[in-house]
Design a protein around this motif. Structure first.
Motif, short mmCIF file in Angstrom:
data_model
loop_
_atom_site.label_atom_id
_atom_site.label_comp_id
_atom_site.label_asym_id
_atom_site.label_seq_id
_atom_site.Cartn_x
_atom_site.Cartn_y
_atom_site.Cartn_z
N GLY A 150 -15.91 36.51 -1.90
CA GLY A 150 -14.88 37.23 -1.16
C GLY A 150 -13.46 36.97 -1.60
N THR A 151 -13.27 36.28 -2.72
CA THR A 151 -11.92 35.91 -3.15
C THR A 151 -11.14 37.07 -3.75
N ARG A 152 -11.84 38.05 -4.35
CA ARG A 152 -11.15 39.18 -4.96
C ARG A 152 -12.18 40.26 -5.32
N GLY A 153 -11.66 41.37 -5.75
CA GLY A 153 -12.51 42.44 -6.22
C GLY A 153 -12.31 42.62 -7.72
N ILE A 154 -13.28 43.23 -8.38
CA ILE A 154 -13.15 43.53 -9.79
C ILE A 154 -13.50 45.00 -10.03
N GLU A 155 -13.01 45.52 -11.14
CA GLU A 155 -13.31 46.88 -11.56
C GLU A 155 -14.39 46.79 -12.63
N ILE A 156 -15.48 47.51 -12.44
CA ILE A 156 -16.57 47.53 -13.40
C ILE A 156 -16.63 48.94 -13.98
N THR A 157 -16.41 49.06 -15.27
CA THR A 157 -16.40 50.37 -15.91
C THR A 157 -17.77 50.74 -16.46
N ASP A 158 -17.97 52.01 -16.65
CA ASP A 158 -19.19 52.54 -17.28
C ASP A 158 -20.48 52.12 -16.56
N VAL A 159 -20.45 52.14 -15.24
CA VAL A 159 -21.62 51.78 -14.45
C VAL A 159 -22.55 53.00 -14.36
N PRO A 160 -23.84 52.82 -14.65
CA PRO A 160 -24.78 53.94 -14.49
C PRO A 160 -24.76 54.43 -13.04
N CYS A 161 -24.74 55.75 -12.87
CA CYS A 161 -24.66 56.31 -11.53
C CYS A 161 -25.30 57.68 -11.50
N ILE A 162 -25.33 58.25 -10.31
CA ILE A 162 -25.72 59.64 -10.11
C ILE A 162 -24.44 60.39 -9.74
N LYS A 163 -24.22 61.50 -10.42
CA LYS A 163 -23.06 62.36 -10.13
C LYS A 163 -23.61 63.67 -9.57
N CYS A 164 -23.14 64.04 -8.38
CA CYS A 164 -23.61 65.27 -7.75
C CYS A 164 -22.57 66.37 -7.95
N SER A 165 -22.99 67.45 -8.57
CA SER A 165 -22.07 68.56 -8.79
C SER A 165 -21.88 69.40 -7.52
N ALA A 166 -22.75 69.23 -6.53
CA ALA A 166 -22.61 70.00 -5.28
C ALA A 166 -21.56 69.39 -4.36
N CYS A 167 -21.63 68.07 -4.14
CA CYS A 167 -20.69 67.44 -3.20
C CYS A 167 -19.61 66.59 -3.88
N GLY A 168 -19.77 66.35 -5.19
CA GLY A 168 -18.76 65.60 -5.92
C GLY A 168 -18.90 64.09 -5.85
N MET A 169 -19.94 63.59 -5.17
CA MET A 169 -20.12 62.14 -5.04
C MET A 169 -20.62 61.52 -6.34
N TYR A 170 -20.16 60.30 -6.58
CA TYR A 170 -20.70 59.42 -7.61
C TYR A 170 -21.25 58.23 -6.86
N TYR A 171 -22.49 57.84 -7.12
CA TYR A 171 -23.04 56.67 -6.45
C TYR A 171 -24.06 55.97 -7.35
N GLN A 172 -24.21 54.67 -7.11
CA GLN A 172 -25.16 53.87 -7.87
C GLN A 172 -26.50 53.85 -7.14
N GLU A 173 -27.57 53.88 -7.92
CA GLU A 173 -28.90 53.76 -7.35
C GLU A 173 -29.13 52.29 -6.98
N GLU A 174 -30.07 52.04 -6.08
CA GLU A 174 -30.33 50.70 -5.56
C GLU A 174 -30.61 49.68 -6.67
N GLU A 175 -31.31 50.08 -7.73
CA GLU A 175 -31.65 49.15 -8.82
C GLU A 175 -30.38 48.65 -9.50
N VAL A 176 -29.41 49.53 -9.69
CA VAL A 176 -28.15 49.16 -10.35
C VAL A 176 -27.34 48.24 -9.43
N ILE A 177 -27.31 48.57 -8.15
CA ILE A 177 -26.59 47.73 -7.17
C ILE A 177 -27.19 46.32 -7.17
N GLU A 178 -28.51 46.25 -7.11
CA GLU A 178 -29.20 44.96 -7.11
C GLU A 178 -28.89 44.16 -8.39
#
Length: 91
Positions: free
Chosen positions: A26-54
């Motif tokens: 909890g001391t700080r946050g970091i920026e992680i670039t080029d993370v595998p994700c799902i990009k939805c062209s319908a709603c515009g969301m970018y999100y990571q799948e559970e395996e990537v989060i884990e």
């Protein structure tokens, strides 16, 4: 195309995106670039799948986070040497 977890449309596709992560201590946050994700062209969301989060959360538990820069790529994060071989607290 995959079904978007946010809007349910079949408009999701694999992509990469930047993610911001709070370190386990909890001391700080970091920026992680080029993370595998799902990009939805319908709603515009970018999100990571559970395996990537884990994978990211496990790696952050097992490395010396004091040595991590403010910005790091996903591949660099996963290549960071671990203090422990695995998460012994995950059953």
């Amino acid at each position: 195309m995959v079904e978007c977890a946010w809007c349910g449309e079949s408009a999701g596709e694999k992509s990469v995106h930047t993610a911001f992560w709070e370190l386990p201590d909890g001391t700080r946050g970091i920026e992680i670039t080029d993370v595998p994700c799902i990009k939805c062209s319908a709603c515009g969301m970018y999100y990571q799948e559970e395996e990537v989060i884990e994978e990211i959360e496990t790696q952050l538990l097992l490395v010396d986070t004091k040595l991590l820069p403010k910005v790091i790529s996903y591949k660099e994060l996963l290549a960071t040497p671990r203090l422990l071989k695995r998460n012994y607290f995950k059953f």
